[in-house]
Design a protein around this motif. Structure first.
Motif, PDB file in Angstrom:
ATOM      1  N   GLY A   1       0.626  -1.398   0.334  1.00 19.28           N
ATOM      2  CA  GLY A   1      -0.160  -0.176   0.149  1.00 19.28           C
ATOM      3  C   GLY A   1       0.795   1.783   0.158  1.00 19.28           C
ATOM      4  N   LEU A   2       2.165   1.340   0.651  1.00 12.00           N
ATOM      5  CA  LEU A   2       2.720   2.649   0.820  1.00 12.00           C
ATOM      6  C   LEU A   2       3.415   2.802  -1.031  1.00 12.00           C
ATOM      7  CD1 LEU A   2       4.413   2.242   3.864  1.00 12.00           C
ATOM      8  CD2 LEU A   2       2.760   3.716   2.907  1.00 12.00           C
ATOM      9  N   GLY A   3       3.711   2.241  -1.983  1.00  6.65           N
ATOM     10  CA  GLY A   3       3.971   2.286  -2.894  1.00  6.65           C
ATOM     11  C   GLY A   3       5.644   2.484  -3.036  1.00  6.65           C
ATOM     12  N   ALA A   4       6.452   3.420  -4.128  1.00  7.39           N
ATOM     13  CA  ALA A   4       7.945   3.765  -3.643  1.00  7.39           C
ATOM     14  C   ALA A   4       8.395   3.583  -2.681  1.00  7.39           C
ATOM     15  CB  ALA A   4       7.809   4.925  -4.677  1.00  7.39           C
ATOM     16  N   ALA A   5       7.213   4.668  -1.705  1.00 10.15           N
ATOM     17  CA  ALA A   5       7.562   4.809  -0.104  1.00 10.15           C
ATOM     18  C   ALA A   5       8.629   3.732   0.051  1.00 10.15           C
ATOM     19  CB  ALA A   5       6.923   5.797   0.279  1.00 10.15           C
ATOM     20  N   GLY A   6       7.277   2.608   0.566  1.00 13.82           N
ATOM     21  CA  GLY A   6       7.977   1.261   1.326  1.00 13.82           C
ATOM     22  C   GLY A   6       9.046   0.714   0.760  1.00 13.82           C
ATOM     23  N   GLN A   7       9.871   1.106  -0.309  1.00 18.03           N
ATOM     24  CA  GLN A   7      10.928   0.611  -0.474  1.00 18.03           C
ATOM     25  C   GLN A   7      12.109   1.190   0.021  1.00 18.03           C
ATOM     26  OE1 GLN A   7       9.692   1.552  -5.218  1.00 18.03           O
ATOM     27  NE2 GLN A   7      11.334  -0.220  -5.500  1.00 18.03           N
ATOM     28  N   PRO A   8      13.002   0.084   0.495  1.00 19.25           N
ATOM     29  CA  PRO A   8      14.297   0.600   1.317  1.00 19.25           C
ATOM     30  C   PRO A   8      15.244   1.716   0.669  1.00 19.25           C
ATOM     31  CG  PRO A   8      13.733  -1.750   1.558  1.00 19.25           C
ATOM     32  CD  PRO A   8      12.757  -1.308   0.291  1.00 19.25           C
ATOM     33  N   LEU A   9      15.353   1.504  -0.187  1.00 18.86           N
ATOM     34  CA  LEU A   9      16.588   1.691  -0.916  1.00 18.86           C
ATOM     35  C   LEU A   9      15.710   3.594  -2.056  1.00 18.86           C
ATOM     36  CD1 LEU A   9      18.111   0.055  -3.695  1.00 18.86           C
ATOM     37  CD2 LEU A   9      18.875   0.526  -0.697  1.00 18.86           C
ATOM     38  N   PHE A  10      14.388   3.493  -1.679  1.00 26.14           N
ATOM     39  CA  PHE A  10      13.767   5.146  -1.922  1.00 26.14           C
ATOM     40  C   PHE A  10      13.744   5.504  -0.521  1.00 26.14           C
ATOM     41  CE2 PHE A  10      10.314   7.465  -2.416  1.00 26.14           C
ATOM     42  CZ  PHE A  10      10.484   8.092  -4.382  1.00 26.14           C
TER      43      PHE A  10
ATOM     44  N   HIS B   1      16.299   6.157  -4.658  1.00 26.68           N
ATOM     45  CA  HIS B   1      16.192   4.918  -5.746  1.00 26.68           C
ATOM     46  C   HIS B   1      14.664   3.583  -5.622  1.00 26.68           C
ATOM     47  CE1 HIS B   1      18.606   2.856  -8.639  1.00 26.68           C
ATOM     48  NE2 HIS B   1      18.270   1.418  -7.874  1.00 26.68           N
ATOM     49  N   SER B   2      14.276   4.089  -6.939  1.00 26.23           N
ATOM     50  CA  SER B   2      13.000   2.974  -6.752  1.00 26.23           C
ATOM     51  C   SER B   2      12.826   1.787  -7.632  1.00 26.23           C
ATOM     52  CB  SER B   2      12.172   3.742  -7.429  1.00 26.23           C
ATOM     53  OG  SER B   2      12.120   4.188  -8.204  1.00 26.23           O
ATOM     54  N   ALA B   3      14.116   1.476  -8.852  1.00 25.78           N
ATOM     55  CA  ALA B   3      14.419   0.716  -8.948  1.00 25.78           C
ATOM     56  C   ALA B   3      15.058  -0.818  -8.684  1.00 25.78           C
ATOM     57  CB  ALA B   3      15.933   0.918 -10.638  1.00 25.78           C
ATOM     58  N   GLN B   4      15.017  -1.379  -9.171  1.00 27.44           N
ATOM     59  CA  GLN B   4      15.089  -3.167  -9.182  1.00 27.44           C
ATOM     60  C   GLN B   4      16.356  -2.856  -9.022  1.00 27.44           C
ATOM     61  OE1 GLN B   4      13.032  -6.570 -11.035  1.00 27.44           O
ATOM     62  NE2 GLN B   4      15.070  -7.693 -10.775  1.00 27.44           N
ATOM     63  N   ALA B   5      17.330  -4.188  -7.425  1.00 27.56           N
ATOM     64  CA  ALA B   5      18.324  -3.727  -6.701  1.00 27.56           C
ATOM     65  C   ALA B   5      18.193  -5.643  -6.481  1.00 27.56           C
ATOM     66  CB  ALA B   5      18.856  -3.029  -5.769  1.00 27.56           C
ATOM     67  N   ASN B   6      18.926  -6.776  -7.597  1.00 30.71           N
ATOM     68  CA  ASN B   6      19.801  -7.602  -6.975  1.00 30.71           C
ATOM     69  C   ASN B   6      20.214  -8.168  -6.394  1.00 30.71           C
ATOM     70  OD1 ASN B   6      17.083  -7.868  -8.317  1.00 30.71           O
ATOM     71  ND2 ASN B   6      17.866  -8.721 -10.078  1.00 30.71           N
ATOM     72  N   GLU B   7      20.480  -9.430  -5.460  1.00 28.71           N
ATOM     73  CA  GLU B   7      21.035 -10.298  -5.407  1.00 28.71           C
ATOM     74  C   GLU B   7      20.894 -11.703  -5.158  1.00 28.71           C
ATOM     75  OE1 GLU B   7      22.004  -9.089  -0.677  1.00 28.71           O
ATOM     76  OE2 GLU B   7      19.566 -10.137  -0.441  1.00 28.71           O
ATOM     77  N   LEU B   8      22.020 -12.014  -4.343  1.00 31.23           N
ATOM     78  CA  LEU B   8      21.937 -13.534  -4.585  1.00 31.23           C
ATOM     79  C   LEU B   8      22.024 -13.613  -3.348  1.00 31.23           C
ATOM     80  CD1 LEU B   8      24.724 -15.598  -6.960  1.00 31.23           C
ATOM     81  CD2 LEU B   8      22.699 -14.847  -6.920  1.00 31.23           C
ATOM     82  N   TYR B   9      20.258 -14.474  -3.014  1.00 28.28           N
ATOM     83  CA  TYR B   9      20.485 -14.742  -1.288  1.00 28.28           C
ATOM     84  C   TYR B   9      20.266 -16.455  -1.428  1.00 28.28           C
ATOM     85  CZ  TYR B   9      16.927 -15.078   2.463  1.00 28.28           C
ATOM     86  OH  TYR B   9      15.346 -15.522   3.007  1.00 28.28           O
TER      87      TYR B   9
END
Length: 313
Positions: free
Chosen positions: A52-61, A66-74
């Motif tokens: 429900g928060l949209g971009a505001a809920g993204q950690p890097l944003f 920064h709103s783009a995808q950021a991948n890591e090996l998990y």
């Protein structure tokens, strides 16, 4: 893509009992298991953490805009496999070989082939049946050299030898459970970028499998599903249903002619999917799409026939 590689590993174990029975047959029953640890999966670390928060809920944003995808090996993912494997064999003797096998198994993982987590904000919710989990798998194969002709039991000479000698029939019959179905729904109402969503399950128990094929016919009971409220995850688990199973027979007939003591000629008739049985693809799995729950396509593996000859020397 951040690379911080740690070696994964698999623990494997099995227990088997094998016994020889009459007429050259052997029977084997085995329990086979393995447990994979630190299995790599791709995780979007910038997926929205709060629906429900949209971009505001993204950690890097929140930190950097920064709103783009950021991948890591998990790596804290795992896999499990447990199976009962049964075999009933007859070793090749008197021109006849028979192999019968059956597997009853269960496989669990977090994602397919080191792919991305469907819900990266909550990795644990991705744990479910593996995409390659086929519960039942039965295979029957055989080779039979007909007992007619030269150096055989019957019709060693004359017209009978000419008509029936040198024939061999072979086959592989397979019957397999359907592949798992992972249901989904548009994630627009979830409003948590980077995460996918699933519908809600209405009522209790597993939805009924109707098994119908074709447009406007339903493989499973689609009335048991509904969209979740806005800004919430659906409660349907990953891969809770199975699609169409598979039944297939590959069949061949060979005949050998002895030309000289050194040279032999073999004619071969081979057919894949000899009975031309359709092998249907999974039904539509996206709730809200017109084809949801409908099987409308099949694999392009219709009956294939090939003829050949082979010279031995």
């Amino acid at each position: 893509l951040r690379l911080d590689v740690r070696e994964g590993y698999v623990q494997s174990w099995n227990l088997a009992v094998q016994r020889a029975v009459a007429a050259g047959f052997t029977f084997e029953a085995a329990y086979v298991g393995n447990h994979g640890l630190r299995m790599p999966a791709v995780r979007n670390i910038n997926a929205g953490l709060v629906p429900g928060l949209g971009a505001a809920g993204q950690p890097l944003f929140q930190k950097f805009g920064h709103s783009a995808q950021a991948n890591e090996l998990y790596y804290p993912t795992s896999s499990n496999y447990h199976a009962l494997q049964v075999k009933f064999d007859r070793r090749f003797s008197g021109g006849f070989l028979l192999t019968t096998s059956y597997t009853y198994s269960k496989a669990i993982d977090f994602t397919a082939d080191s792919g991305g987590l469907a819900v990266p904000s909550n990795p644990r919710i991705n744990r479910a049946r593996a995409d390659y989990d086929f519960t039942h798998n039965f295979v029957q194969s055989y080779i039979y050299e007909l007992p007619f002709g030269r150096n055989r039991r019957w019709l060693r000479d004359g017209v009978g030898r000419w008509a029936l000698g040198g024939w061999q029939v072979n086959g592989i019959f397979t019957a397999q459970s359907g592949a798992p179905l992972s249901l989904s729904i548009s994630s627009a109402a979830l409003n948590a970028p980077g995460n996918t969503n699933r519908p809600n399950l209405v009522g209790s128990g597993t939805p009924e499998i109707f098994g119908a094929v074709g447009r406007n016919a339903f493989w499973f009971d689609t009335s048991r599903f509904a969209p979740p409220p806005s800004a919430t995850y659906g409660n349907v688990g990953r891969n809770i249903l199975s699609g169409p199973g598979l039944v297939n027979l590959d069949f061949s007939v060979f005949r050998k002619f002895i030309l000289t003591e050194r040279f032999k000629l073999e004619f071969r008739f081979e057919s894949l999917n000899f009975t031309n049985t359709p092998h249907f693809n999974n039904p539509g799995t996206t709730y809200g799409n017109p084809g949801f729950g409908q099987v409308t396509t099949a694999q392009a593996d219709q009956r294939q026939i090939q003829l050949g000859r082979k010279l031995y020397f």
